[in-house]
Design a protein around this motif. Structure first.
Motif, mmCIF file in Angstrom:
data_model
loop_
_atom_site.group_PDB
_atom_site.id
_atom_site.type_symbol
_atom_site.label_atom_id
_atom_site.label_comp_id
_atom_site.label_asym_id
_atom_site.label_seq_id
_atom_site.Cartn_x
_atom_site.Cartn_y
_atom_site.Cartn_z
ATOM 1 N N MET A 1 0.844 -1.207 0.000
ATOM 2 C CA MET A 1 0.000 0.000 0.000
ATOM 3 C C MET A 1 0.881 1.259 0.000
ATOM 4 S SD MET A 1 -3.222 0.596 2.482
ATOM 5 C CE MET A 1 -3.586 -1.143 2.473
ATOM 6 N N ARG A 9 -5.220 5.646 6.470
ATOM 7 C CA ARG A 9 -5.751 4.600 7.328
ATOM 8 C C ARG A 9 -5.517 4.920 8.802
ATOM 9 N NH1 ARG A 9 -5.399 -1.739 6.192
ATOM 10 N NH2 ARG A 9 -6.403 -2.418 8.098
ATOM 11 N N PHE A 34 -18.204 -1.787 0.538
ATOM 12 C CA PHE A 34 -18.510 -3.103 1.117
ATOM 13 C C PHE A 34 -17.492 -4.137 0.665
ATOM 14 C CE2 PHE A 34 -22.907 -1.776 2.195
ATOM 15 C CZ PHE A 34 -22.930 -2.273 3.488
ATOM 16 N N ARG A 35 -17.192 -4.151 -0.644
ATOM 17 C CA ARG A 35 -16.311 -5.183 -1.192
ATOM 18 C C ARG A 35 -14.923 -5.120 -0.548
ATOM 19 N NH1 ARG A 35 -12.793 -6.358 -5.228
ATOM 20 N NH2 ARG A 35 -12.461 -4.191 -5.762
ATOM 21 N N LEU A 36 -14.478 -3.888 -0.249
ATOM 22 C CA LEU A 36 -13.155 -3.711 0.337
ATOM 23 C C LEU A 36 -13.182 -3.788 1.862
ATOM 24 C CD1 LEU A 36 -12.138 -0.765 -1.999
ATOM 25 C CD2 LEU A 36 -11.054 -3.019 -1.977
ATOM 26 N N GLY A 37 -14.371 -3.915 2.438
ATOM 27 C CA GLY A 37 -14.482 -4.007 3.893
ATOM 28 C C GLY A 37 -14.090 -2.724 4.602
ATOM 29 N N ILE A 38 -14.290 -1.565 3.967
ATOM 30 C CA ILE A 38 -13.826 -0.291 4.542
ATOM 31 C C ILE A 38 -14.626 0.109 5.784
ATOM 32 C CG2 ILE A 38 -13.811 2.217 4.043
ATOM 33 C CD1 ILE A 38 -12.450 1.463 1.392
ATOM 34 N N GLY A 40 -15.238 -1.708 8.100
ATOM 35 C CA GLY A 40 -14.552 -2.346 9.224
ATOM 36 C C GLY A 40 -13.426 -1.503 9.807
ATOM 37 N N LEU A 41 -12.976 -0.466 9.077
ATOM 38 C CA LEU A 41 -11.897 0.394 9.578
ATOM 39 C C LEU A 41 -12.426 1.552 10.426
ATOM 40 C CD1 LEU A 41 -9.739 0.936 6.339
ATOM 41 C CD2 LEU A 41 -9.417 -0.794 8.109
ATOM 42 N N ALA A 209 -9.097 1.207 -3.089
ATOM 43 C CA ALA A 209 -9.028 1.241 -1.625
ATOM 44 C C ALA A 209 -8.241 2.468 -1.137
ATOM 45 C CB ALA A 209 -8.431 -0.050 -1.088
ATOM 46 N N MET A 213 -9.972 5.540 1.080
ATOM 47 C CA MET A 213 -9.450 5.821 2.429
ATOM 48 C C MET A 213 -8.945 7.268 2.527
ATOM 49 S SD MET A 213 -7.692 2.344 3.868
ATOM 50 C CE MET A 213 -6.481 2.141 2.597
ATOM 51 N N TYR A 345 -23.210 -8.503 0.977
ATOM 52 C CA TYR A 345 -22.000 -8.476 1.798
ATOM 53 C C TYR A 345 -22.295 -8.654 3.282
ATOM 54 C CZ TYR A 345 -19.625 -6.928 -2.409
ATOM 55 O OH TYR A 345 -19.120 -6.857 -3.674
ATOM 56 N N GLY A 346 -23.557 -8.994 3.601
ATOM 57 C CA GLY A 346 -23.881 -9.275 4.985
ATOM 58 C C GLY A 346 -23.962 -8.041 5.860
ATOM 59 N N LEU A 350 -20.078 -8.613 9.869
ATOM 60 C CA LEU A 350 -18.763 -9.259 10.035
ATOM 61 C C LEU A 350 -17.773 -8.358 10.749
ATOM 62 C CD1 LEU A 350 -18.023 -11.186 6.755
ATOM 63 C CD2 LEU A 350 -18.248 -12.126 9.020
ATOM 64 N N MET B 312 -14.132 -13.071 2.893
ATOM 65 C CA MET B 312 -12.946 -12.678 2.130
ATOM 66 C C MET B 312 -12.097 -11.715 2.935
ATOM 67 S SD MET B 312 -12.770 -11.667 -1.807
ATOM 68 C CE MET B 312 -13.837 -10.251 -1.726
ATOM 69 N N THR B 314 -9.694 -8.889 2.541
ATOM 70 C CA THR B 314 -9.522 -8.006 1.389
ATOM 71 C C THR B 314 -8.075 -7.553 1.250
ATOM 72 O OG1 THR B 314 -9.877 -5.970 2.615
ATOM 73 C CG2 THR B 314 -11.842 -7.101 1.824
ATOM 74 N N ILE B 316 -6.899 -4.797 1.807
ATOM 75 C CA ILE B 316 -6.439 -3.912 2.891
ATOM 76 C C ILE B 316 -6.557 -4.600 4.252
ATOM 77 C CG2 ILE B 316 -6.863 -1.756 1.662
ATOM 78 C CD1 ILE B 316 -9.478 -1.500 3.295
ATOM 79 N N THR B 318 -9.104 -6.106 5.718
ATOM 80 C CA THR B 318 -10.406 -6.169 6.379
ATOM 81 C C THR B 318 -11.126 -7.446 5.948
ATOM 82 O OG1 THR B 318 -11.268 -4.845 4.587
ATOM 83 C CG2 THR B 318 -10.670 -3.681 6.597
ATOM 84 N N ARG B 319 -12.226 -7.749 6.624
ATOM 85 C CA ARG B 319 -12.998 -8.950 6.274
ATOM 86 C C ARG B 319 -14.373 -8.555 5.766
ATOM 87 N NH1 ARG B 319 -12.516 -13.692 9.679
ATOM 88 N NH2 ARG B 319 -14.544 -13.180 10.545
ATOM 89 N N THR B 320 -14.803 -9.223 4.734
ATOM 90 C CA THR B 320 -16.140 -8.963 4.216
ATOM 91 C C THR B 320 -16.690 -10.269 3.666
ATOM 92 O OG1 THR B 320 -17.424 -7.640 2.648
ATOM 93 C CG2 THR B 320 -15.238 -8.261 1.937
ATOM 94 N N LEU B 321 -18.008 -10.351 3.588
ATOM 95 C CA LEU B 321 -18.619 -11.553 3.039
ATOM 96 C C LEU B 321 -18.428 -11.572 1.530
ATOM 97 C CD1 LEU B 321 -20.336 -13.736 4.480
ATOM 98 C CD2 LEU B 321 -22.352 -12.480 3.714
ATOM 99 N N PRO B 323 -19.923 -12.080 -1.813
ATOM 100 C CA PRO B 323 -21.338 -12.170 -2.198
ATOM 101 C C PRO B 323 -21.669 -13.564 -2.744
ATOM 102 C CG PRO B 323 -20.377 -10.156 -3.050
ATOM 103 C CD PRO B 323 -19.246 -10.972 -2.493
#
Lengths: 350, 334
Positions: A1, A9, A34-38, A40-41, A209, A213, A345-346, A350, B312, B314, B316, B318-321, B323
């Protein structure tokens, strides 16, 4: 990164300022975040709200009703991007109309619809022209090509929208906007800069990403300064002036009009329609369509989701009767829709 | 003989015999393929595995292969996934009237070459001709019989927490190839299908260790779909490392342009393997030393949390479902 991303970050993860609501306006941002799980940060006091930036989602049921009417009552071949086929209208979706005999053709570009019209001279062909500033130029180009080729059987059913008026309408829903990078690539950033004077803050955001960020970090930093702000955090693509060629094309063929947004209602001056000189390519005028007042399923809270007034989890239909396989609202149909992203993505579990 | 397939070629008379002799027999020749009504075959020592699959890919010719090669690989690979050495195939053709004989020869020749590589004999077949428009070029159904290697117990419900998840090569190439071959997007990219017979890689793994839990080929729906299938059947979760999933740069480029995820694009020469952590490195080393699986890599780990889900990690951290696959990305792909 990259170093910038690491710094961004660190700013995000160590934020201990007041609560903030950040609205990601663009559906692609919703999906990528969502796909990158951002999420969660982010610290708990920073909330990301999904806004009205998915063209399929903000298209009201009355527009689908008009398209269905064209297909079933006017024997028109309806060309459209795939997502719109499953969006529910008042009585049926275009998939439903197709099962009743309407010709519905999925295309990947408005120019494919022009080609279709050229190859099927005996059919009237209408392309469903939805989208924001990013897609409107291609729709105009389709009309220009059809006009140059003398195609009398091609038209657009327009529901094109422009973003700046929506930011104002949503002013109270968020403390800052993640402005849509693709839209700003076309329009430039003057409108967003001007919004600072009206107390609206935001940062133009890219789609990787590190870019997302960085944009979030700028919002967290600048919002502590206590006054409205603007920044362009996507300078590799977005300039102040934008794409002059695309702007000129749209201005030649289209003019602003009032537009109805699902969830936001009518916003004056937030739509685009074909100018009188191109009325022959405007399906509403060409087929003399009556005004249609569409109705959504009353239990569906897509409208509230699009305003950031609730999350998809607050909707009683979400994940139960409304799923990507059996969507009740537009936000579950579109790949860019907030409900679809939460479902796939739930959400924040998560 | 005419240069296209005609209805008379499927009528059972002289022209049928001519087509069989000049095209099918000429390529498939082996001692078990006779003019009799059924092949009579020696019985293998171990249990047999048997499978069948229909192939209706559009277009039937694509970079790196054609429907004939695909029809052998698909069935051979299904057998290999059960730890079975492929022995015999039957094939049934439904050909559209007017299909060029030269193209039929290319299909049959590809089947013959692929069968030889996979060590399998084509022992029986059938040909029907359908009227123009009743089928899309040609449909092929193959049925395969194989001998299960002693000591293997492969099954979709056998994944266990702690297992490593391995792919035998880079993913999504077949789906991407078909997508581009349809020429609907105006994108040119140098992508060829991964279509290949995979008994070699499977044998290399099983020669290294019999302690492999699951092997499944990632055909329709791609690797993402297989991971969800196994997570569900074994009541475990898979934690996928997004950065570790091998994707060819040209496939990545096409996917980025079209907004697709290679995890859901079909593979026809790539398998997903679940094996205990202590043998995973040996399995990967054996795969990498074998044709058609030089790009093998560990892409994830099995856990007992969140059964049925694929999570998954990712880029960076982090964790994500991941799809859930929502259905066919492309119809008529294999």
């Amino acid at each position: 990164m990259t170093g910038a991303a690491d710094k961004a970050r660190a700013i995000i993860e160590s934020y201990d300022g007041p609560a903030l609501r950040i609205m990601e306006v663009c559906g692609t941002h919703t999906h990528e975040i969502f796909r990158l799980g951002i999420r969660g940060l982010l610290p708990p006091q920073v909330r990301l709200i999904s806004g009205p930036g998915c063209p399929v989602c903000v298209t009201p049921p009355g527009f689908i009703d008009e398209a269905v009417m064209l297909g079933l009552e006017h024997d028109v071949t309806v060309c459209t991007f795939g997502d719109l086929v499953r969006v529910p209208g008042t009585d049926m979706s275009l998939a439903g109309a197709r099962s009743k005999g309407a010709r519905v053709q999925v295309v990947y570009s408005p120019l494919d619809a022009v080609d279709y019209a050229r190859d099927h001279a005996s059919e009237q062909v209408t392309f469903l022209s939805v989208g924001f500033e990013t897609t409107t130029p291609a729709n105009c180009l389709a009309v220009e090509r059809a006009d140059a080729a003398g195609l009398g059987n091609f038209s657009l059913l327009t529901a094109n929208k422009t973003m700046p008026q929506a930011y104002q309408a949503l002013k109270g829903s968020a403390d800052a906007f993640l402005y849509p990078g693709h839209v700003c690539a076309i329009t430039g950033t003057r409108a967003e800069e001007d919004l600072v004077g009206q107390g609206v803050s935001g940062v133009v955001c890219g789609f990787t990403a590190p870019e997302i960020m960085c944009a979030l970090a700028i919002i967290l930093r600048r919002s502590q300064e206590g006054r409205p702000f603007f920044a362009n955090a996507y300078p590799r693509v977005v300039t102040r002036e934008g794409n002059k060629g695309a702007q000129g094309l749209v201005a030649r063929l289209m003019e602003p009009c009032d537009a109805t947004w699902r969830g936001l209602g009518e916003i004056p001056g937030s739509g685009m329609r074909l100018r009188d000189a191109y009325a022959a390519y405007d399906a509403r005028r060409k087929f003399d369509l009556p005004h249609v007042e569409g109705r959504s399923n009353p239990a569906c809270r897509c409208g509230d989701v699009l305003r950031g007034a609730c999350t998809p989890h607050d909707c009683p239909l979400f994940g139960k009767v409304c799923t990507p396989q059996h969507p009740v609202g537009a936000c579950m149909v579109s790949g860019e829709g907030a409900c679809s992203a939460y479902y796939q993505y739930g959400g924040e579990q998560l | 003989m005419s240069d296209t397939v005609m209805l008379a070629h499927g009528a059972g008379g002289r022209q049928t015999a001519e087509l069989i002799d000049t095209v099918f027999k000429a390529h498939f020749d082996n001692p078990h393929l006779t003019a009799d009504d059924a092949a009579v075959l020696p019985r293998p020592a171990g249990p047999i595995a048997m499978t069948t699959d229909g192939f209706i890919v559009s277009p039937p010719f694509f970079p790196g292969g054609n429907i004939g090669k695909l029809s052998v690989c698909g069935t051979v690979n299904d057998l290999a996934c059960m730890g079975a050495r492929p022995l015999y195939l039957t094939c049934s053709f439904v050909i559209e009237e007017g299909f060029p004989l030269e193209r039929l020869e290319q299909v049959v020749s590809a089947m013959s070459a692929t069968a030889a590589e996979a060590g399998v004999e084509i022992v029986a077949g059938d040909t029907k001709v359908a009227g123009r428009g009743q089928v899309d070029n040609l449909f092929i159904t193959t049925t395969g019989v194989g001998e299960v290697m002693p000591g293997t117990h492969l099954a979709g419900d056998a994944a266990r927490p702690g297992d490593k998840v391995i792919v035998t090569g880079d993913i999504g190439r077949h789906g991407c190839t078909i997508l581009l071959a349809r020429d609907e997007f105006g994108i040119d990219a140098d992508v060829t299908t991964d279509c290949a017979p995979l008994w070699g890689p499977v044998k290399a793994m099983l020669d290294t260790t019999s302690d492999v839990h699951v092997i499944r080929d990632a055909t329709r729906g791609g690797v993402g779909t297989v991971l969800y299938e196994i997570a569900g059947e074994s009541s475990v979760s898979v934690e996928l490392d997004a950065e570790a999933v091998p994707v060819a740069p040209e496939v990545r480029g096409v996917c980025d342009m079209l907004g697709l995820d290679p995890l859901y694009l079909a593979c026809e020469g790539t398998m997903v393997v679940f094996a205990p952590a202590d043998v995973a490195d040996d399995v990967v080393a054996a795969l990498r030393a074998t044709d058609h699986s030089h790009g093998a890599a560990v892409i994830g780990t099995v856990s007992a949390d969140h059964p049925g889900k694929v999570i998954m990690r990712t880029s960076i951290g982090t964790r994500t479902l991941l799809p859930q696959p929502t259905g066919e990305l492309l119809p008529r792909i294999c």
